[in-house]
Design a protein around this motif. Structure first.
Motif, PDB file in Angstrom:
ATOM      1  N   THR A 102       0.831  -1.201   0.000  1.00  0.00           N
ATOM      2  CA  THR A 102       0.000   0.000   0.000  1.00  0.00           C
ATOM      3  C   THR A 102       0.868   1.255   0.000  1.00  0.00           C
ATOM      4  O   THR A 102       0.582   2.227  -0.709  1.00  0.00           O
ATOM      5  CB  THR A 102      -0.950   0.002   1.214  1.00  0.00           C
ATOM      6  N   VAL A 103       1.945   1.237   0.764  1.00  0.00           N
ATOM      7  CA  VAL A 103       2.895   2.361   0.758  1.00  0.00           C
ATOM      8  C   VAL A 103       3.464   2.576  -0.641  1.00  0.00           C
ATOM      9  O   VAL A 103       3.584   3.710  -1.113  1.00  0.00           O
ATOM     10  CB  VAL A 103       4.031   2.120   1.772  1.00  0.00           C
ATOM     11  N   GLU A 104       3.815   1.492  -1.309  1.00  0.00           N
ATOM     12  CA  GLU A 104       4.372   1.604  -2.664  1.00  0.00           C
ATOM     13  C   GLU A 104       3.409   2.363  -3.582  1.00  0.00           C
ATOM     14  O   GLU A 104       3.823   3.248  -4.341  1.00  0.00           O
ATOM     15  CB  GLU A 104       4.632   0.209  -3.234  1.00  0.00           C
ATOM     16  N   LEU A 105       2.135   2.006  -3.516  1.00  0.00           N
ATOM     17  CA  LEU A 105       1.182   2.650  -4.420  1.00  0.00           C
ATOM     18  C   LEU A 105       0.915   4.097  -4.016  1.00  0.00           C
ATOM     19  O   LEU A 105       0.761   4.965  -4.879  1.00  0.00           O
ATOM     20  CB  LEU A 105      -0.132   1.864  -4.467  1.00  0.00           C
ATOM     21  N   TRP A 106       0.884   4.378  -2.724  1.00  0.00           N
ATOM     22  CA  TRP A 106       0.719   5.771  -2.301  1.00  0.00           C
ATOM     23  C   TRP A 106       1.918   6.605  -2.744  1.00  0.00           C
ATOM     24  O   TRP A 106       1.759   7.778  -3.089  1.00  0.00           O
ATOM     25  CB  TRP A 106       0.533   5.849  -0.785  1.00  0.00           C
ATOM     26  N   ASN A 107       3.106   6.028  -2.721  1.00  0.00           N
ATOM     27  CA  ASN A 107       4.275   6.767  -3.210  1.00  0.00           C
ATOM     28  C   ASN A 107       4.161   7.047  -4.702  1.00  0.00           C
ATOM     29  O   ASN A 107       4.576   8.104  -5.179  1.00  0.00           O
ATOM     30  CB  ASN A 107       5.561   5.972  -2.925  1.00  0.00           C
ATOM     31  N   GLU A 108       3.617   6.117  -5.455  1.00  0.00           N
ATOM     32  CA  GLU A 108       3.511   6.270  -6.906  1.00  0.00           C
ATOM     33  C   GLU A 108       2.320   7.129  -7.310  1.00  0.00           C
ATOM     34  O   GLU A 108       2.401   7.907  -8.266  1.00  0.00           O
ATOM     35  CB  GLU A 108       3.381   4.892  -7.557  1.00  0.00           C
ATOM     36  N   HIS A 109       1.197   6.984  -6.604  1.00  0.00           N
ATOM     37  CA  HIS A 109      -0.051   7.621  -7.043  1.00  0.00           C
ATOM     38  C   HIS A 109      -0.789   8.319  -5.896  1.00  0.00           C
ATOM     39  O   HIS A 109      -2.017   8.372  -5.886  1.00  0.00           O
ATOM     40  CB  HIS A 109      -0.972   6.574  -7.666  1.00  0.00           C
ATOM     41  N   GLY A 110      -0.023   8.851  -4.945  1.00  0.00           N
ATOM     42  CA  GLY A 110      -0.652   9.492  -3.789  1.00  0.00           C
ATOM     43  C   GLY A 110      -1.586  10.624  -4.160  1.00  0.00           C
ATOM     44  O   GLY A 110      -2.635  10.807  -3.522  1.00  0.00           O
ATOM     45  N   LEU A 111      -1.228  11.386  -5.180  1.00  0.00           N
ATOM     46  CA  LEU A 111      -2.078  12.507  -5.575  1.00  0.00           C
ATOM     47  C   LEU A 111      -3.443  12.022  -6.051  1.00  0.00           C
ATOM     48  O   LEU A 111      -4.478  12.622  -5.731  1.00  0.00           O
ATOM     49  CB  LEU A 111      -1.395  13.323  -6.674  1.00  0.00           C
ATOM     50  N   VAL A 112      -3.463  10.934  -6.815  1.00  0.00           N
ATOM     51  CA  VAL A 112      -4.734  10.378  -7.277  1.00  0.00           C
ATOM     52  C   VAL A 112      -5.552   9.885  -6.089  1.00  0.00           C
ATOM     53  O   VAL A 112      -6.769  10.102  -6.019  1.00  0.00           O
ATOM     54  CB  VAL A 112      -4.514   9.227  -8.273  1.00  0.00           C
ATOM     55  N   MET A 113      -4.888   9.238  -5.148  1.00  0.00           N
ATOM     56  CA  MET A 113      -5.590   8.720  -3.973  1.00  0.00           C
ATOM     57  C   MET A 113      -6.197   9.868  -3.161  1.00  0.00           C
ATOM     58  O   MET A 113      -7.352   9.799  -2.725  1.00  0.00           O
ATOM     59  CB  MET A 113      -4.624   7.919  -3.110  1.00  0.00           C
ATOM     60  N   LYS A 184       7.814  10.310   5.901  1.00  0.00           N
ATOM     61  CA  LYS A 184       6.662  10.406   6.792  1.00  0.00           C
ATOM     62  C   LYS A 184       5.639   9.314   6.477  1.00  0.00           C
ATOM     63  O   LYS A 184       5.000   8.766   7.382  1.00  0.00           O
ATOM     64  CB  LYS A 184       6.009  11.782   6.663  1.00  0.00           C
ATOM     65  N   LEU A 185       5.498   8.983   5.204  1.00  0.00           N
ATOM     66  CA  LEU A 185       4.567   7.925   4.827  1.00  0.00           C
ATOM     67  C   LEU A 185       5.050   6.588   5.377  1.00  0.00           C
ATOM     68  O   LEU A 185       4.248   5.792   5.883  1.00  0.00           O
ATOM     69  CB  LEU A 185       4.428   7.862   3.307  1.00  0.00           C
ATOM     70  N   GLN A 186       6.345   6.335   5.300  1.00  0.00           N
ATOM     71  CA  GLN A 186       6.890   5.087   5.837  1.00  0.00           C
ATOM     72  C   GLN A 186       6.696   5.025   7.347  1.00  0.00           C
ATOM     73  O   GLN A 186       6.330   3.976   7.902  1.00  0.00           O
ATOM     74  CB  GLN A 186       8.370   4.967   5.479  1.00  0.00           C
ATOM     75  N   GLU A 187       6.943   6.142   8.033  1.00  0.00           N
ATOM     76  CA  GLU A 187       6.733   6.179   9.479  1.00  0.00           C
ATOM     77  C   GLU A 187       5.264   5.921   9.819  1.00  0.00           C
ATOM     78  O   GLU A 187       4.956   5.191  10.770  1.00  0.00           O
ATOM     79  CB  GLU A 187       7.162   7.539  10.035  1.00  0.00           C
ATOM     80  N   ALA A 188       4.380   6.525   9.043  1.00  0.00           N
ATOM     81  CA  ALA A 188       2.950   6.330   9.278  1.00  0.00           C
ATOM     82  C   ALA A 188       2.560   4.871   9.081  1.00  0.00           C
ATOM     83  O   ALA A 188       1.758   4.314   9.837  1.00  0.00           O
ATOM     84  CB  ALA A 188       2.144   7.223   8.335  1.00  0.00           C
ATOM     85  N   SER A 189       3.148   4.252   8.061  1.00  0.00           N
ATOM     86  CA  SER A 189       2.866   2.842   7.805  1.00  0.00           C
ATOM     87  C   SER A 189       3.311   1.972   8.975  1.00  0.00           C
ATOM     88  O   SER A 189       2.612   1.037   9.392  1.00  0.00           O
ATOM     89  CB  SER A 189       3.565   2.395   6.522  1.00  0.00           C
ATOM     90  N   GLU A 190       4.495   2.281   9.525  1.00  0.00           N
ATOM     91  CA  GLU A 190       5.003   1.502  10.655  1.00  0.00           C
ATOM     92  C   GLU A 190       4.109   1.666  11.878  1.00  0.00           C
ATOM     93  O   GLU A 190       3.873   0.704  12.627  1.00  0.00           O
ATOM     94  CB  GLU A 190       6.439   1.926  10.955  1.00  0.00           C
ATOM     95  N   THR A 191       3.587   2.871  12.083  1.00  0.00           N
ATOM     96  CA  THR A 191       2.663   3.095  13.199  1.00  0.00           C
ATOM     97  C   THR A 191       1.372   2.304  12.983  1.00  0.00           C
ATOM     98  O   THR A 191       0.870   1.654  13.909  1.00  0.00           O
ATOM     99  CB  THR A 191       2.333   4.592  13.336  1.00  0.00           C
ATOM    100  N   CYS A 192       0.847   2.351  11.758  1.00  0.00           N
ATOM    101  CA  CYS A 192      -0.381   1.602  11.457  1.00  0.00           C
ATOM    102  C   CYS A 192      -0.156   0.100  11.618  1.00  0.00           C
ATOM    103  O   CYS A 192      -1.038  -0.618  12.108  1.00  0.00           O
ATOM    104  CB  CYS A 192      -0.855   1.916  10.040  1.00  0.00           C
ATOM    105  N   GLU A 193       1.020  -0.360  11.208  1.00  0.00           N
ATOM    106  CA  GLU A 193       1.332  -1.783  11.368  1.00  0.00           C
ATOM    107  C   GLU A 193       1.369  -2.157  12.846  1.00  0.00           C
ATOM    108  O   GLU A 193       0.850  -3.209  13.258  1.00  0.00           O
ATOM    109  CB  GLU A 193       2.662  -2.119  10.701  1.00  0.00           C
ATOM    110  N   HIS A 194       1.973  -1.304  13.669  1.00  0.00           N
ATOM    111  CA  HIS A 194       2.035  -1.550  15.110  1.00  0.00           C
ATOM    112  C   HIS A 194       0.619  -1.636  15.697  1.00  0.00           C
ATOM    113  O   HIS A 194       0.321  -2.544  16.491  1.00  0.00           O
ATOM    114  CB  HIS A 194       2.826  -0.438  15.797  1.00  0.00           C
ATOM    115  N   ILE A 195      -0.236  -0.701  15.302  1.00  0.00           N
ATOM    116  CA  ILE A 195      -1.605  -0.682  15.826  1.00  0.00           C
ATOM    117  C   ILE A 195      -2.372  -1.917  15.380  1.00  0.00           C
ATOM    118  O   ILE A 195      -3.108  -2.542  16.157  1.00  0.00           O
ATOM    119  CB  ILE A 195      -2.323   0.609  15.387  1.00  0.00           C
TER     120      ILE A 195
END
Length: 204
Positions: A102-113, A184-195
């Motif tokens: 999911t991080v990969e796609l947000w990095n590639e197409h975050g604006l569309v998302m 910041k997106l990677q950090e957010a992903s790690e937090t979401c994974e922890h939760i």
């Protein structure tokens, strides 16, 4: 035009149409980055795709339809990359893989998302697409939680309700983090994974 085209001719026409449609959607994504949804026009999209306005209307009836198709293409990629959550038996691996992809796609197409999220309340077709995608993720997250031992059901402490909250938490967290930086997106992903792991009882 004769009705009895050869099979070869039909395949060629289809390929040409696919190439043009891809060019239209790729141009739309570029224009979202440089002009934004409100400022870009059908003429801008047509010019960027190397076709006339009339040719563009053969594929899409409006700017809104172009953006809706772009969102549809992007969320399909999102689901295809993340569907491992419903296919991997080991919950930890499923959670890690789903968030990584999911991080990969947000990095590639975050604006569309982000555009999809912004327009989901005002453009019914985009809202329907986005909510359908969320439902797929909620079902996948529910499966992971149940495999981890969380009780099935819709009560607040049960898998389905927890999955819904996790899905929308991840969406909103990624939305904001993706506007800042990849870090910041990677950090957010790690937090979401922890939760998510904590919710599944897999931490510690």
């Amino acid at each position: 035009m004769p009705a009895h085209h050869s099979a070869r001719g039909r395949r060629t026409a289809e390929r040409k149409g696919d190439v043009r449609e891809r060019a239209i959607l790729d141009t739309c994504e570029e224009l979202l980055a440089h002009k934004g949804y409100d400022a870009m026009t059908v003429g801008d999209v047509a010019q960027g795709a190397g076709i006339t306005r009339g040719a563009l209307y053969f594929y899409f009836g409006s700017k809104q339809e172009v953006v809706t198709a772009l969102v549809a293409r992007t969320v399909e990629q999102l689901w295809e990359r993340s569907r491992v959550t419903a296919e991997t038996d080991e919950p930890r691996q499923a959670i890690s893989a789903a968030l990584r992809r999911t991080v990969e796609l947000w990095n590639e197409h975050g604006l569309v998302m982000r555009t999809a999220i912004d327009l989901s309340l005002t453009v019914p077709e985009i809202g329907e697409l986005w909510n359908h995608t969320a439902d797929l993720f909620i079902a996948a997250i529910t499966t992971v939680l149940e495999r981890a031992g969380i009780q099935a059901g819709t009560a607040p402490h049960q898998a389905s309700a927890m999955a819904r909250a996790l899905c929308w938490m991840i969406e909103r967290t990624f939305y904001h983090a993706s506007q800042e930086s990849r870090e910041k997106l990677q950090e957010a992903s790690e937090t979401c994974e922890h939760i998510w792991l904590t919710s599944a009882g897999l931490k510690g």
